[in-house]
Design a protein around this motif. Structure first.
Motif, PDB file in Angstrom:
ATOM      1  N   THR A  60       3.008 -68.011  14.865  1.00  0.00           N
ATOM      2  CA  THR A  60       3.426 -68.639  13.613  1.00  0.00           C
ATOM      3  C   THR A  60       4.252 -67.600  12.853  1.00  0.00           C
ATOM      4  OG1 THR A  60       1.666 -67.934  12.091  1.00  0.00           O
ATOM      5  CG2 THR A  60       1.154 -69.759  13.572  1.00  0.00           C
ATOM      6  N   GLY A  61       4.645 -67.937  11.647  1.00  0.00           N
ATOM      7  CA  GLY A  61       5.374 -66.975  10.830  1.00  0.00           C
ATOM      8  C   GLY A  61       4.472 -65.911  10.223  1.00  0.00           C
ATOM      9  N   GLY A  62       3.165 -66.008  10.459  1.00  0.00           N
ATOM     10  CA  GLY A  62       2.239 -65.019   9.925  1.00  0.00           C
ATOM     11  C   GLY A  62       2.048 -65.163   8.425  1.00  0.00           C
ATOM     12  N   ALA A  63       1.290 -64.236   7.863  1.00  0.00           N
ATOM     13  CA  ALA A  63       1.033 -64.268   6.426  1.00  0.00           C
ATOM     14  C   ALA A  63       2.300 -64.019   5.624  1.00  0.00           C
ATOM     15  CB  ALA A  63      -0.028 -63.235   6.059  1.00  0.00           C
ATOM     16  N   TYR A  64       3.277 -63.335   6.220  1.00  0.00           N
ATOM     17  CA  TYR A  64       4.473 -62.943   5.476  1.00  0.00           C
ATOM     18  C   TYR A  64       5.492 -64.054   5.329  1.00  0.00           C
ATOM     19  CZ  TYR A  64       3.327 -58.023   5.026  1.00  0.00           C
ATOM     20  OH  TYR A  64       2.734 -56.850   4.656  1.00  0.00           O
ATOM     21  N   GLY A  65       5.489 -65.004   6.265  1.00  0.00           N
ATOM     22  CA  GLY A  65       6.545 -66.001   6.192  1.00  0.00           C
ATOM     23  C   GLY A  65       6.191 -67.270   6.919  1.00  0.00           C
ATOM     24  N   GLU A  66       7.110 -68.226   6.849  1.00  0.00           N
ATOM     25  CA  GLU A  66       6.927 -69.514   7.504  1.00  0.00           C
ATOM     26  C   GLU A  66       8.156 -69.815   8.352  1.00  0.00           C
ATOM     27  OE1 GLU A  66       5.613 -74.105   6.430  1.00  0.00           O
ATOM     28  OE2 GLU A  66       5.955 -72.641   4.829  1.00  0.00           O
ATOM     29  N   ILE A  67       7.919 -70.296   9.572  1.00  0.00           N
ATOM     30  CA  ILE A  67       9.007 -70.530  10.508  1.00  0.00           C
ATOM     31  C   ILE A  67       9.057 -71.996  10.903  1.00  0.00           C
ATOM     32  CG2 ILE A  67       7.628 -70.030  12.586  1.00  0.00           C
ATOM     33  CD1 ILE A  67      10.167 -68.472  13.620  1.00  0.00           C
ATOM     34  N   ALA A  68      10.267 -72.482  11.127  1.00  0.00           N
ATOM     35  CA  ALA A  68      10.436 -73.859  11.594  1.00  0.00           C
ATOM     36  C   ALA A  68       9.884 -73.985  13.012  1.00  0.00           C
ATOM     37  CB  ALA A  68      11.917 -74.232  11.573  1.00  0.00           C
ATOM     38  N   PRO A  69       9.366 -75.158  13.394  1.00  0.00           N
ATOM     39  CA  PRO A  69       8.905 -75.344  14.768  1.00  0.00           C
ATOM     40  C   PRO A  69      10.052 -75.106  15.754  1.00  0.00           C
ATOM     41  CG  PRO A  69       8.134 -77.134  13.376  1.00  0.00           C
ATOM     42  CD  PRO A  69       9.137 -76.359  12.567  1.00  0.00           C
ATOM     43  N   VAL A  86      18.170 -72.676   8.421  1.00  0.00           N
ATOM     44  CA  VAL A  86      17.226 -71.651   7.979  1.00  0.00           C
ATOM     45  C   VAL A  86      16.015 -71.721   8.909  1.00  0.00           C
ATOM     46  CG1 VAL A  86      15.771 -70.849   6.085  1.00  0.00           C
ATOM     47  CG2 VAL A  86      18.027 -71.842   5.600  1.00  0.00           C
ATOM     48  N   LEU A  87      15.773 -70.659   9.681  1.00  0.00           N
ATOM     49  CA  LEU A  87      14.691 -70.673  10.657  1.00  0.00           C
ATOM     50  C   LEU A  87      13.377 -70.160  10.077  1.00  0.00           C
ATOM     51  CD1 LEU A  87      16.520 -69.350  13.857  1.00  0.00           C
ATOM     52  CD2 LEU A  87      16.142 -71.719  13.144  1.00  0.00           C
ATOM     53  N   TRP A  88      13.443 -69.121   9.267  1.00  0.00           N
ATOM     54  CA  TRP A  88      12.239 -68.468   8.738  1.00  0.00           C
ATOM     55  C   TRP A  88      12.500 -68.039   7.308  1.00  0.00           C
ATOM     56  CZ3 TRP A  88      11.374 -63.508   6.813  1.00  0.00           C
ATOM     57  CH2 TRP A  88      10.042 -63.056   6.751  1.00  0.00           C
ATOM     58  N   VAL A  89      11.492 -68.205   6.463  1.00  0.00           N
ATOM     59  CA  VAL A  89      11.602 -67.812   5.056  1.00  0.00           C
ATOM     60  C   VAL A  89      10.389 -66.966   4.687  1.00  0.00           C
ATOM     61  CG1 VAL A  89      11.729 -68.605   2.665  1.00  0.00           C
ATOM     62  CG2 VAL A  89      12.919 -69.878   4.451  1.00  0.00           C
ATOM     63  N   ARG A  90      10.634 -65.897   3.977  1.00  0.00           N
ATOM     64  CA  ARG A  90       9.558 -65.024   3.519  1.00  0.00           C
ATOM     65  C   ARG A  90       8.679 -65.760   2.513  1.00  0.00           C
ATOM     66  NH1 ARG A  90       9.102 -59.503   3.646  1.00  0.00           N
ATOM     67  NH2 ARG A  90       7.729 -58.526   2.099  1.00  0.00           N
ATOM     68  N   ARG A  91       7.368 -65.652   2.653  1.00  0.00           N
ATOM     69  CA  ARG A  91       6.431 -66.257   1.708  1.00  0.00           C
ATOM     70  C   ARG A  91       5.728 -65.214   0.854  1.00  0.00           C
ATOM     71  NH1 ARG A  91       8.628 -71.052   1.302  1.00  0.00           N
ATOM     72  NH2 ARG A  91       8.060 -72.572   2.922  1.00  0.00           N
ATOM     73  N   ILE A  92       5.552 -64.010   1.374  1.00  0.00           N
ATOM     74  CA  ILE A  92       5.017 -62.923   0.552  1.00  0.00           C
ATOM     75  C   ILE A  92       6.093 -62.538  -0.452  1.00  0.00           C
ATOM     76  CG2 ILE A  92       4.271 -60.511   0.543  1.00  0.00           C
ATOM     77  CD1 ILE A  92       2.150 -62.293   1.642  1.00  0.00           C
ATOM     78  N   ARG A  93       5.774 -62.592  -1.711  1.00  0.00           N
ATOM     79  CA  ARG A  93       6.806 -62.405  -2.737  1.00  0.00           C
ATOM     80  C   ARG A  93       7.140 -60.948  -2.992  1.00  0.00           C
ATOM     81  NH1 ARG A  93       9.248 -66.915  -2.054  1.00  0.00           N
ATOM     82  NH2 ARG A  93       7.834 -68.689  -2.207  1.00  0.00           N
ATOM     83  N   THR A  94       6.238 -60.053  -2.698  1.00  0.00           N
ATOM     84  CA  THR A  94       6.553 -58.629  -2.827  1.00  0.00           C
ATOM     85  C   THR A  94       7.565 -58.258  -1.763  1.00  0.00           C
ATOM     86  OG1 THR A  94       4.293 -58.191  -3.567  1.00  0.00           O
ATOM     87  CG2 THR A  94       5.581 -56.301  -2.828  1.00  0.00           C
TER      88      THR A  94
END
Length: 349
Positions: free
Chosen positions: A172-181, A322-330
């Motif tokens: 998956t994109g992990g805790a840091y980000g989210e990735i499209a399938p 857009v394939l992956w976007v950062r979710r951790i804001r720091t």
């Protein structure tokens, strides 16, 4: 003859019979046993256990947890792994559920599940190991004389790769980000791995993966198909567990290991990915979702300071996805904030 002698004779007869049957099966290519690491599993049975790698500083055995379902009928050996990064949870649960629903009586071949490859990273709830802080998915084939993560990679190459026919690596994109399938199909190995890549069922096929040291590399180098399936991230979601389970089932169908017709899309979209990194540290604000189309120049995100002043804008360098976007804001200087996908064309099965 006393009871002990009778028992000894019966044991010898049983051993001779088992050996004879094994030789008969082996002669006809039907060895009833499947062995991996310390596990030996009979036909039509399932088992679980640990391939040892080392021990923790407090004496607990560490290694690679296995779930093995050995089918009653002949077929290939598929390995499905997850948890290479410890903060990627959806694939771990998908493997446990998918293997639990497989009936060994009707399975053709063997399924090897590794629900959590990197248990120290899982314990740390982190991408990297809490022992040596290495990213396991960049160090394959590892080093049997190195630190724990290096030994873990080397153990997988030694104990798992030789006794499987294909590997599906769930992420998956992990805790840091989210990735499209999507599915990652390693460039240069299209002839070897395209079939199972398309059976994963995702529209986006990332052809490339320029970075080295992943789980795929030693498997592909051994002449066996291997793909990485990416889906979700940022948090655990049941929908993404189901997506991973669908991919596992459809790949099993494509390999004729379970009943049913493989489901394929009419077309797939081939993409390549490029990482956008920040120049400034601050708070990352995103304006796009994974899988969203973008045009050159579109505002994808901003980095702001604690007062709301814009330090940096992240804009699309080209038309694409857009394939992956950062979710951790720091965010710190040099951190990944977005992965842009350039559309390379269509793939038709």
């Amino acid at each position: 003859m006393d009871q002990r002698e009778q028992d000894a004779v019966l044991k010898r007869i049983a051993a001779i019979t088992a050996g004879f049957l094994a030789r008969i099966d082996s002669r006809f290519g039907k060895d009833p046993m499947y062995s991996i690491g310390p596990l030996t599993v009979s036909r039509g049975e399932r088992a679980q256990g640990l391939i040892p790698v080392g021990t923790s500083s407090y004496g607990v055995e560490l290694g690679i947890p296995l779930i093995v379902v050995n089918g009653a009928q002949d077929g290939p050996v598929l390995c499905v792994d997850a948890g290479v990064h410890g903060d990627e949870y959806d694939g771990q649960e998908a493997i446990r559920r998918a293997l639990a629903e497989i009936d060994p009586a009707t399975l053709r071949g063997t399924v090897v599940g590794i629900p959590c490859m990197n248990t120290p990273a899982f314990e740390a709830a982190a991408r990297a190991s809490g022992i040596d802080h290495l990213n396991l998915n960049r160090i394959f084939p590892g080093d049997p004389e190195g630190s724990y993560s290096q030994r873990l990679a080397a153990t997988f190459v030694k104990e798992v790769v030789p006794v499987v026919d294909a590997v599906v690596d769930l992420h998956t994109g992990g805790a840091y980000g989210e990735i499209a399938p999507l599915v990652i199909l390693q460039g240069g190995y299209e002839d070897l791995a395209t079939d199972i890549a398309l059976a994963a069922g995702h529209e986006l096929v990332w052809k490339g993966g320029k970075w080295g040291g992943t789980v795929r590399h030693p498997v592909l180098a051994a002449g066996k198909p291997a793909i990485t399936i990416e889906c979700g991230g940022a948090t655990y979601r049941e929908a993404n567990v189901e997506r991973h389970m669908y991919s596992i089932r459809n790949i099993l169908r494509s390999l004729k290991m379970i009943d049913g017709e493989v489901e394929l899309r009419d077309t797939y979209t081939a993409v390549t990915g490029t990482f956008a990194r920040s120049s400034n540290g601050g708070f990352f604000v995103s304006y796009a979702e994974p899988g969203e189309n973008c045009k050159e120049g579109d505002l994808i995100g901003q980095i702001v300071d604690h007062y709301g002043n814009t330090l940096e804008e992240v804009r699309a360098d080209w038309d694409g996805i857009v394939l992956w976007v950062r979710r951790i804001r720091t965010v710190r200087s040099g951190d990944e904030v977005v992965i842009f996908g350039a559309v390379e064309g269509e793939i038709k099965p």
